[in-house]
Design an enzyme around this catalytic site. Structure first.
Site, PDB file in Angstrom:
ATOM      1  N   HIS A  18     -30.206  24.909  50.047  1.00 46.75           N
ATOM      2  CA  HIS A  18     -29.013  24.474  50.772  1.00 46.75           C
ATOM      3  C   HIS A  18     -27.966  25.584  50.780  1.00 46.75           C
ATOM      4  O   HIS A  18     -28.219  26.703  50.301  1.00 46.75           O
ATOM      5  CB  HIS A  18     -28.468  23.151  50.227  1.00 46.75           C
ATOM      6  CG  HIS A  18     -28.006  23.196  48.800  1.00 46.75           C
ATOM      7  ND1 HIS A  18     -27.025  24.044  48.366  1.00 46.75           N
ATOM      8  CD2 HIS A  18     -28.402  22.498  47.709  1.00 46.75           C
ATOM      9  CE1 HIS A  18     -26.825  23.862  47.073  1.00 46.75           C
ATOM     10  NE2 HIS A  18     -27.661  22.926  46.647  1.00 46.75           N
ATOM     11  N   HIS A  21     -27.366  27.769  47.565  1.00 48.27           N
ATOM     12  CA  HIS A  21     -28.387  28.792  47.281  1.00 48.27           C
ATOM     13  C   HIS A  21     -28.239  29.949  48.266  1.00 48.27           C
ATOM     14  O   HIS A  21     -28.349  31.117  47.894  1.00 48.27           O
ATOM     15  CB  HIS A  21     -29.799  28.213  47.424  1.00 48.27           C
ATOM     16  CG  HIS A  21     -30.026  26.954  46.643  1.00 48.27           C
ATOM     17  ND1 HIS A  21     -30.433  25.780  47.222  1.00 48.27           N
ATOM     18  CD2 HIS A  21     -29.879  26.689  45.321  1.00 48.27           C
ATOM     19  CE1 HIS A  21     -30.561  24.851  46.295  1.00 48.27           C
ATOM     20  NE2 HIS A  21     -30.216  25.374  45.129  1.00 48.27           N
ATOM     21  N   CYS A 126     -30.587  15.221  27.251  1.00 48.35           N
ATOM     22  CA  CYS A 126     -30.301  14.786  28.624  1.00 48.35           C
ATOM     23  C   CYS A 126     -31.457  15.245  29.493  1.00 48.35           C
ATOM     24  O   CYS A 126     -31.733  16.446  29.581  1.00 48.35           O
ATOM     25  CB  CYS A 126     -28.984  15.379  29.130  1.00 48.35           C
ATOM     26  SG  CYS A 126     -28.781  15.085  30.910  1.00 48.35           S
ATOM     27  N   CYS A 129     -30.387  17.609  32.436  1.00 49.40           N
ATOM     28  CA  CYS A 129     -30.135  19.017  32.073  1.00 49.40           C
ATOM     29  C   CYS A 129     -31.333  19.645  31.396  1.00 49.40           C
ATOM     30  O   CYS A 129     -31.377  20.864  31.220  1.00 49.40           O
ATOM     31  CB  CYS A 129     -28.951  19.138  31.116  1.00 49.40           C
ATOM     32  SG  CYS A 129     -27.417  18.518  31.761  1.00 49.40           S
ATOM     33  N   CYS A 143     -23.396  12.814  28.619  1.00 44.04           N
ATOM     34  CA  CYS A 143     -23.654  14.198  29.022  1.00 44.04           C
ATOM     35  C   CYS A 143     -22.518  14.640  29.941  1.00 44.04           C
ATOM     36  O   CYS A 143     -22.218  13.958  30.926  1.00 44.04           O
ATOM     37  CB  CYS A 143     -24.986  14.270  29.768  1.00 44.04           C
ATOM     38  SG  CYS A 143     -25.104  15.708  30.842  1.00 44.04           S
ATOM     39  N   HIS A 146     -23.882  15.094  33.728  1.00 48.54           N
ATOM     40  CA  HIS A 146     -24.414  13.965  34.503  1.00 48.54           C
ATOM     41  C   HIS A 146     -23.696  12.647  34.242  1.00 48.54           C
ATOM     42  O   HIS A 146     -23.946  11.672  34.936  1.00 48.54           O
ATOM     43  CB  HIS A 146     -25.914  13.792  34.209  1.00 48.54           C
ATOM     44  CG  HIS A 146     -26.736  14.939  34.708  1.00 48.54           C
ATOM     45  ND1 HIS A 146     -26.963  16.075  33.960  1.00 48.54           N
ATOM     46  CD2 HIS A 146     -27.344  15.151  35.893  1.00 48.54           C
ATOM     47  CE1 HIS A 146     -27.700  16.925  34.652  1.00 48.54           C
ATOM     48  NE2 HIS A 146     -27.937  16.390  35.840  1.00 48.54           N
ATOM     49  N   LYS A 296     -18.171  17.580  46.403  1.00 48.90           N
ATOM     50  CA  LYS A 296     -19.412  18.258  46.054  1.00 48.90           C
ATOM     51  C   LYS A 296     -20.499  17.851  47.046  1.00 48.90           C
ATOM     52  O   LYS A 296     -20.545  16.690  47.470  1.00 48.90           O
ATOM     53  CB  LYS A 296     -19.818  17.809  44.636  1.00 48.90           C
ATOM     54  CG  LYS A 296     -20.257  18.936  43.771  1.00 48.90           C
ATOM     55  CD  LYS A 296     -20.547  18.448  42.376  1.00 48.90           C
ATOM     56  CE  LYS A 296     -21.649  19.334  41.817  1.00 48.90           C
ATOM     57  NZ  LYS A 296     -21.949  19.127  40.442  1.00 48.90           N
ATOM     58  N   LYS A 299     -27.087  14.891  48.118  1.00 51.09           N
ATOM     59  CA  LYS A 299     -28.018  14.209  49.022  1.00 51.09           C
ATOM     60  C   LYS A 299     -27.519  12.804  49.325  1.00 51.09           C
ATOM     61  O   LYS A 299     -27.553  12.345  50.452  1.00 51.09           O
ATOM     62  CB  LYS A 299     -29.382  14.122  48.337  1.00 51.09           C
ATOM     63  CG  LYS A 299     -30.421  15.024  48.949  1.00 51.09           C
ATOM     64  CD  LYS A 299     -31.784  14.518  48.522  1.00 51.09           C
ATOM     65  CE  LYS A 299     -32.722  15.680  48.247  1.00 51.09           C
ATOM     66  NZ  LYS A 299     -33.854  15.304  47.425  1.00 51.09           N
TER      67      LYS A 299
HETATM   68  N1  MSP Z   1     -33.080  27.278  37.825  1.00 54.30           N
HETATM   69  C1  MSP Z   1     -31.736  27.399  37.403  1.00 54.30           C
HETATM   70  C2  MSP Z   1     -31.324  28.840  37.310  1.00 54.30           C
HETATM   71  C3  MSP Z   1     -32.144  29.698  36.386  1.00 54.30           C
HETATM   72  S1  MSP Z   1     -31.647  31.363  36.437  1.00 54.30           S
HETATM   73  C4  MSP Z   1     -32.441  32.056  35.191  1.00 54.30           C
HETATM   74  C5  MSP Z   1     -30.803  26.693  38.408  1.00 54.30           C
HETATM   75  N2  MSP Z   1     -31.291  26.501  39.628  1.00 54.30           N
HETATM   76  S2  MSP Z   1     -30.498  25.786  40.838  1.00 54.30           S
HETATM   77  O1  MSP Z   1     -31.452  25.611  41.898  1.00 54.30           O
HETATM   78  O2  MSP Z   1     -29.828  24.628  40.383  1.00 54.30           O
HETATM   79  O3  MSP Z   1     -29.476  26.846  41.326  1.00 54.30           O
HETATM   80  C6  MSP Z   1     -28.178  26.936  40.825  1.00 54.30           C
HETATM   81  C7  MSP Z   1     -27.482  28.007  41.602  1.00 54.30           C
HETATM   82  O4  MSP Z   1     -27.510  27.712  43.017  1.00 54.30           O
HETATM   83  C8  MSP Z   1     -26.003  28.176  41.313  1.00 54.30           C
HETATM   84  O5  MSP Z   1     -25.750  28.902  40.141  1.00 54.30           O
HETATM   85  C9  MSP Z   1     -25.569  28.888  42.558  1.00 54.30           C
HETATM   86  O6  MSP Z   1     -26.037  30.188  42.554  1.00 54.30           O
HETATM   87  C10 MSP Z   1     -26.299  28.107  43.619  1.00 54.30           C
HETATM   88  N3  MSP Z   1     -25.557  26.915  44.020  1.00 54.30           N
HETATM   89  C11 MSP Z   1     -26.028  25.636  44.021  1.00 54.30           C
HETATM   90  N4  MSP Z   1     -25.050  24.824  44.531  1.00 54.30           N
HETATM   91  C12 MSP Z   1     -23.970  25.536  44.857  1.00 54.30           C
HETATM   92  C13 MSP Z   1     -22.766  25.250  45.530  1.00 54.30           C
HETATM   93  N5  MSP Z   1     -22.427  24.051  45.928  1.00 54.30           N
HETATM   94  N6  MSP Z   1     -21.936  26.289  45.804  1.00 54.30           N
HETATM   95  C14 MSP Z   1     -22.259  27.572  45.487  1.00 54.30           C
HETATM   96  N7  MSP Z   1     -23.405  27.853  44.871  1.00 54.30           N
HETATM   97  C15 MSP Z   1     -24.203  26.876  44.356  1.00 54.30           C
HETATM   98  O7  MSP Z   1     -29.706  26.378  38.029  1.00 54.30           O
END
Ligand code: MSP
Length: 648
Positions: A18, A21, A126, A129, A143, A146, A296, A299
């Site tokens: 999304h 990412h 949790c 997490c 937590c 969550h 935020k 889904k």
């Molecule tokens: N798998 C772990 C990361 C391991 S790194 C060794 C993880 N994955 S995640 O799919 O949840 O990705 C989190 C990351 O996605 C955030 O740190 C950020 O880079 C990005 N984002 C997810 N949602 C976001 C927003 N709403 N806004 C900006 N970035 C965000 O955590």
């Protein structure tokens, strides 16, 4: 040659990619390109995180094996990046055999050093997490992420002696103020370290509870905790411990993450590296969250922004520009259709696109599309532009390198806007009329050279548009990027080849219409109590408020401006008032403005004047002007606003 390595988090494969990412990965791409533009050798790493409970649950829900499940979503991430102009050098998957092998090697090394021990542990687990919380970390027994009640689990597990390294970590962060940036996140980590809530880290899960993970090399009944495995991607992908690997050239790397995963990156990871005797990463660069109308994305709320759909609608480069320009790195930002359209129209269509369009068409008109000679003697006004270009590019370089992308782009736009003003003040059309060809050539050369520099600078953010801009200026590229470095551009002037045939027109960033808000979609206004009518004081020429309200005054952008075919003093304008089609409005501006100077400007319009014909053409509205010494000055706004904005 300097080396630069940038990483993104590896994304969980339990959800589709999304906006969040996409943002982190686009920022990483822009940083990698920025360092390429500095002439450095770069390595850009991203990938997917594929182990843990959540994956098993998601696979079960989808009635496929965990491996089938992770293959599907990981491929989706991998395939998305090139569509967003992202050119990562590697894509790591934690289910890769190579990654698994190096995780086991790392575990064995830390175990042999005596920093992993076996112990009984009871903790609040949790599932969301996938980690244990200590009593102190819970908020009202819940937590903190969550807001759910964790399950108390007591079992035998392996632990990493993290607590042994915490005093060292605190001191390191204190002595290296930029290690975690921006500062607010550094302070957050220091507070965490001071709180005393951190203990040793449980790094195993018994296979009786979870099998989808990397087996511990020293106990086959356990798999590795998903975060311990995931963080190691940053070095496994570089071939840590392997001879002649990229690790030697590219480690330490720069990390890029959002605030949600601050703790594993700021506390677990540096202590893990320290325990293995490895150098720490360079900086942890932490950004905020993208919100949708201050909420935020989720889904269940149905407000998740699909990055590909958005990029396809607005253009990949405009989307990338918006993301980097709109978010102040470190803080949260809002992503809405209005904020995107307003930003793209103001900065890209009005400022940058319009600059390219008007200058190229003037050069075609006055010099048949050939770059005029660089002036032998520099005019004061041209010198000011040359100096401003160097200053703005220097600021851009400094700010961008410190992850201050919005501020960096803003500095560059100081130049873009100054160039548009320079067009207005130099009035090439007047020079042409007066036959001042040499001066006209100098002005156009100054503009084209500065435009070339802007194109080079924006390449990290808008790679495709920057290359198109350079091609329009007949500037050769090298390996699909500018052939000159950013520092060379800051230090020089006159790189644009005189005599080159350049494009006669440009339409880089077409204006985007703001969709009209349907009356039905607007929230119903609460019925207001009728206020007592203010007493009208009827004097002379005064009108009452209702009469004023009846005048529909709005802001619009001039799209087309040309002379009226049958009236010398009148210009025919087409103005975007936020309606389906632009309005044709005739205005007596021909003595005071050259048509070219009006295109792209925002003006004030009386929109509900009854249409009337002037010398055979219909005029539907009136452009407002102020009169000074018989000369008309256009009324305008101090900062760009969406077309159709009302005046009150
Ligand atoms: N798998 C772990 C990361 C391991 S790194 C060794 C993880 N994955 S995640 O799919 O949840 O990705 C989190 C990351 O996605 C955030 O740190 C950020 O880079 C990005 N984002 C997810 N949602 C976001 C927003 N709403 N806004 C900006 N970035 C965000 O955590």
């Amino acid at each position: 040659m300097n080396s630069f390595c940038i990483t993104t988090p590896i994304y969980y494969v339990n959800a589709r990619p999304h906006l969040g990412h996409a943002y982190t990965t686009i920022v990483a791409d822009a940083l990698a390109r920025y360092h390429k533009l500095l002439g450095e050798e770069t390595f850009f790493l991203t990938g997917t995180d594929e182990h843990g409970d959540k994956i098993v649950q998601a696979a079960e829900k989808n009635k496929v094996t965990p491996q089938e499940f992770v293959d599907g979503i990981s491929n989706e991430f991998r395939a998305l990046w090139p569509k967003l102009g992202i050119a990562n050098d590697a894509f790591v998957r934690t289910t890769d055999a190579h990654h698994k092998k190096l995780v086991q090697k790392f575990l064995q090394q830390v175990y042999n050093n005596g920093d992993i021990y076996f112990g009984e542990f009871g903790g609040h687990y949790c599932y969301g997490c996938e980690r244990f919380y200590t009593e102190k970390e819970l908020e009202n027994g819940l937590c903190p992420q969550h807001l759910t009640k964790p399950e108390f689990i007591s079992e035998k597990n392996y632990f990493f002696r993290m607590s042994k390294y915490l005093p060292w970590l605190k001191q390191y962060i204190e002595e290296n103020p930029n290690f975690i940036r921006p500062e607010r996140y550094r302070n957050e980590v220091l507070a965490m370290l001071e709180s005393g809530a951190l203990e040793d880290l449980c790094i195993s899960r018994p296979k009786s509870r979870l099998t989808w993970g990397i087996e511990l090399p020293f106990d086959k009944d356990y798999v590795c905790y998903v975060w311990f495995d995931a963080l190691l991607n940053y070095i496994s992908a570089l071939g840590w411990s392997e001879e002649g690997s990229r690790f030697e050239q590219f480690w330490p790397a720069e990390h890029l993450v959002a605030k949600d995963i601050l703790k594993p990156h700021a506390v677990f990871w540096p202590t893990m590296l320290k325990a293995a005797g490895l150098p720490l990463y360079k900086h942890l660069n932490v950004h905020g969250y993208w919100l949708v109308r201050d909420t935020k994305m989720s889904k269940s709320l149905g407000n998740v922004v699909d990055p590909l759909e958005t990029a396809q609608r607005f253009g990949v480069d405009a989307f990338r520009y918006f993301l980097l320009r709109e978010m102040t790195f470190g803080s949260d930002a809002n992503c809405t259709e209005e904020s995107m359209i307003t930003r793209m129209n103001a900065d890209l269509a009005n400022d940058l696109g319009n600059l390219y369009s008007r200058v190229l068409s003037m050069n075609a008109k006055y010099f048949e599309g050939i770059v005029p000679a660089m002036p032998a003697v520099e005019h004061e006004d041209d010198k000011a532009i040359r100096e401003l270009a160097a200053e703005c590019m220097h600021n851009y370089r400094q700010l961008f390198g410190q992850t201050l992308f919005a501020q960096g782009l803003d500095s560059l736009w100081v130049l873009v806007r100054a160039l548009n003003k320079y067009v207005d003040s130099q009035a090439p059309w007047a020079l042409a009329k007066q036959g001042q060809t040499e001066r006209l050539g100098a002005v156009l050369y100054t503009l084209l050279e500065a435009m070339r520099k802007v194109a080079v600078c924006v390449w990290p953010v808008m790679p495709t548009a920057a290359c198109a801009m350079l091609e329009q200026l007949a500037v050769p590229l090298r390996d699909g990027m500018p052939a000159t470095t950013l520092d060379e551009e800051i230090a020089s002037w006159g790189g644009l080849a005189c005599g080159a045939h350049i494009a006669a027109a440009s339409n880089l960033f077409p204006r985007i219409d703001m969709p009209k808000v349907e009356a039905a979609a607007k929230p119903a206004k609460a019925k207001k109590e009728k206020k007592p009518e203010p007493e009208a004081i009827a004097t002379g020429n005064n009108i009452d408020f209702d009469a004023f309200k009846a005048v529909d005054m709005r802001i619009g952008t001039v799209l087309v401006a040309e002379k009226h075919p049958n009236a010398d003093r009148i210009l025919r304008l087409e103005i975007d008032l936020g309606e389906e089609a632009p309005r044709q409005i005739l205005s007596g501006l021909a003595d005071f403005y050259q048509p070219e100077a009006l295109v792209g400007r925002q003006v004030c319009v009386v929109a509900n004047l009854a249409p009337r014909k002037i010398r055979g053409l219909l005029s539907h509205g009136m452009v407002l002007t102020a009169e000074k010494d018989g000369k008309l000055e256009l009324l305008t706004v101090g900062a760009p606003v969406p077309n159709g904005s009302g005046i009150a």
